[in-house]
Design an enzyme around this catalytic site. Structure first.
Site, PDB file in Angstrom:
ATOM      1  N   CYS A  19      74.566  23.249  31.590  1.00 27.91           N
ATOM      2  CA  CYS A  19      75.894  23.752  31.332  1.00 27.91           C
ATOM      3  C   CYS A  19      76.750  23.097  30.127  1.00 27.91           C
ATOM      4  O   CYS A  19      77.642  23.662  29.957  1.00 27.91           O
ATOM      5  CB  CYS A  19      76.589  23.364  32.663  1.00 27.91           C
ATOM      6  SG  CYS A  19      76.596  21.761  32.994  1.00 27.91           S
ATOM      7  N   GLU A  33      82.260  21.385  39.378  1.00 26.59           N
ATOM      8  CA  GLU A  33      81.596  21.028  38.246  1.00 26.59           C
ATOM      9  C   GLU A  33      81.108  22.390  37.957  1.00 26.59           C
ATOM     10  O   GLU A  33      79.855  22.541  38.401  1.00 26.59           O
ATOM     11  CB  GLU A  33      80.722  19.993  38.345  1.00 26.59           C
ATOM     12  CG  GLU A  33      81.191  18.529  38.641  1.00 26.59           C
ATOM     13  CD  GLU A  33      81.974  18.116  37.382  1.00 26.59           C
ATOM     14  OE1 GLU A  33      82.024  18.572  36.391  1.00 26.59           O
ATOM     15  OE2 GLU A  33      82.626  16.930  37.832  1.00 26.59           O
TER      16      GLU A  33
END
Length: 457
Positions: free
Chosen positions: A246, A212
């Site tokens: 993010c 991720e």
């Protein structure tokens, strides 16, 4: 041999006993985890304020509340997820029956970052427990106060032969963990540079990975957008956690015809959210450390600032900042910002906007603001991305029914809800048939059977 070898072998030994496989065991571990989180909720609030200046409301929305919600949903659905699933059987295998059997992977390693240090460690942990694995947890050392509370939660809840907590300097601990043992899966959340190292180490042992990562997630504000709503929904996510997110909009592409009006609304929104002096705001966070502060400060240099720019290194504070039309070659447009700086770039045609986005392919998130459904559909088809939203930002992450993950440079794999269970499971394909009837067509000699085989297959 590293200092972790004996502990890691103990996890493998415990997993091999089969103790983690039953529904009752998995359910009990999730219930114990929930109880411990609730017990230490106030300590987590204080720690996350100390590390990142997060309010208890923000902690609930983005950290503890998300994790508790994930546990509740997993407990509700777990028995169904564990059941073998019947799937159709083709004619050549008649009268057999076909099934999918989920089984645990074994011993898995989860490595978490510092920006959401609790949620990004515990969300994948829930999936790993639900799937029946033993787990090694590597928290970020950069959120030190939160790391200590998480250590208490794990230590008082789980036997280290089942869940092993491995704190410490990432550059030292991660190689030790990965060189000492072959895991059945590695789950990493963090930056692309470290992700490449993790991927290489895992590949050497043919260990599957979930990565991720991040990247520069674009947000387009078209001439058809509701500008006031767009300003609120962009600012809300972009400046949450001081931009250290993010999936925050990394830069905006705003249609030339609405840019000035939108900038005015965005400025008003920032003041409405955080006041005229954001350093005093209850809701505005801080940069995690001095290294990241210095990096962000450099990104502002030589840029035209339309709003913000104030900073205080002693308090690790950088105000919500709007940067006007930076060059695509500027540092702020070459690397992921991961802070409260928002470049705004005008565009005239869709082709122009697409060409600018191609500088950073396969973003983790993509956002489009428009009231034209056809326009939204065209953009969703035109841009490869991990996940995204129409007329909002970031909210797809909160829906456990949507898998979360990137593609290409922004990541490999997906999780949340059932997708976490599947990530930490192997799905066995099983054909079950009977000894009778035993059809001669399946056996040699095959000469003369081609026409019949073509019809069946």
């Amino acid at each position: 041999m590293t200092g972790f070898t004996n502990q890691l072998n103990a996890l493998r030994g415990f997993y091999n006993t089969g103790a983690t496989r039953s529904f009752d065991f998995r359910r009990e571990q999730l219930q114990l985890l929930k109880a411990s989180i609730l017990k230490h909720e106030a300590a987590l609030n204080a720690a996350l304020f100390e590390d990142l200046h997060k309010s208890k409301e923000e902690v609930w929305i983005t950290e503890t509340g998300m994790v508790l919600s994930e546990i509740a949903a997993t407990l509700k659905e777990l028995k169904d997820w564990m059941e073998p699933k019947s799937v159709p059987t083709n004619l050549i295998n008649f009268p057999g029956k076909s099934f999918l059997y989920p089984e645990p992977l074994g011993v898995v390693l989860i490595i978490a970052p510092w920006n959401y240090p609790f949620q990004l460690l515990f969300m994948p942990l829930i999936g790993a427990i639900a799937a029946g694995n033993c787990v090694v947890l590597k928290p970020s050392e950069l959120a030190g106060a939160t790391e200590k509370v998480m250590s208490t939660i794990i230590g008082e809840t789980f036997n280290p032969r089942y869940i092993l907590y491995a704190p410490g300097e990432g550059a030292t601990v991660i190689p030790e963990l990965m060189d000492a043992f072959r895991y059945d899966h590695v789950f990493f959340t963090g930056g692309t540079a470290v992700g490449r190292i993790i991927y290489q180490k895992a590949a050497a042992q043919l260990t599957p990975v979930t990565l991720e990562l991040g990247g520069k997630s674009p947000c387009i504000v078209t001439s058809n957008a509701s500008l006031k709503t767009a300003a609120k929904r962009i600012a809300n996510v972009k400046f949450s956690n001081a931009g250290q997110l993010c999936i925050s909009p990394d830069y905006l592409l705003v249609h030339t015809s609405v840019k000035d009006e939108f900038i005015g609304l965005l400025k008003e929104t920032i003041v409405q959210f955080y006041g005229p002096n954001p350093i005093t705001s209850y809701d505005f966070g801080r940069i995690v450390n001095h290294n990241h502060f210095s990096r962000l400060k450099k990104l502002m240099e030589n840029e035209v600032l339309l709003h913000g720019g104030e900073h205080n290194e002693e308090e690790l504070f950088i105000a919500p900042t709007i940067i006007d039309n930076p060059s695509l070659n500027a540092p702020v447009m070459r690397e992921e910002i991961f802070g409260p700086l928002l470049p705004v770039i005008p565009y005239t045609t869709d082709e122009e906007a697409r060409n600018m986005m191609q500088q950073h392919e396969n973003p983790l998130a993509f956002y489009i603001f428009t009231n034209n459904k056809k326009e939204a559909a065209q953009w969703l088809q035109a841009v490869p991305f991990g996940g995204g939203c129409v007329n909002t930002t970031g909210m797809h992450y909160l829906n456990k029914h949507l898998p979360f993950g990137g593609r290409g440079n922004s990541g490999i794999g997906r999780y949340h809800g059932r997708y976490s269970f599947e990530t930490f499971s192997h799905i066995k394909s099983v054909l079950r048939t009977t000894a009778w009837p035993d059809i001669p067509l399946a056996y040699p000699p095959l000469k003369g059977k081609l026409t019949t085989l073509k019809k069946i297959i």
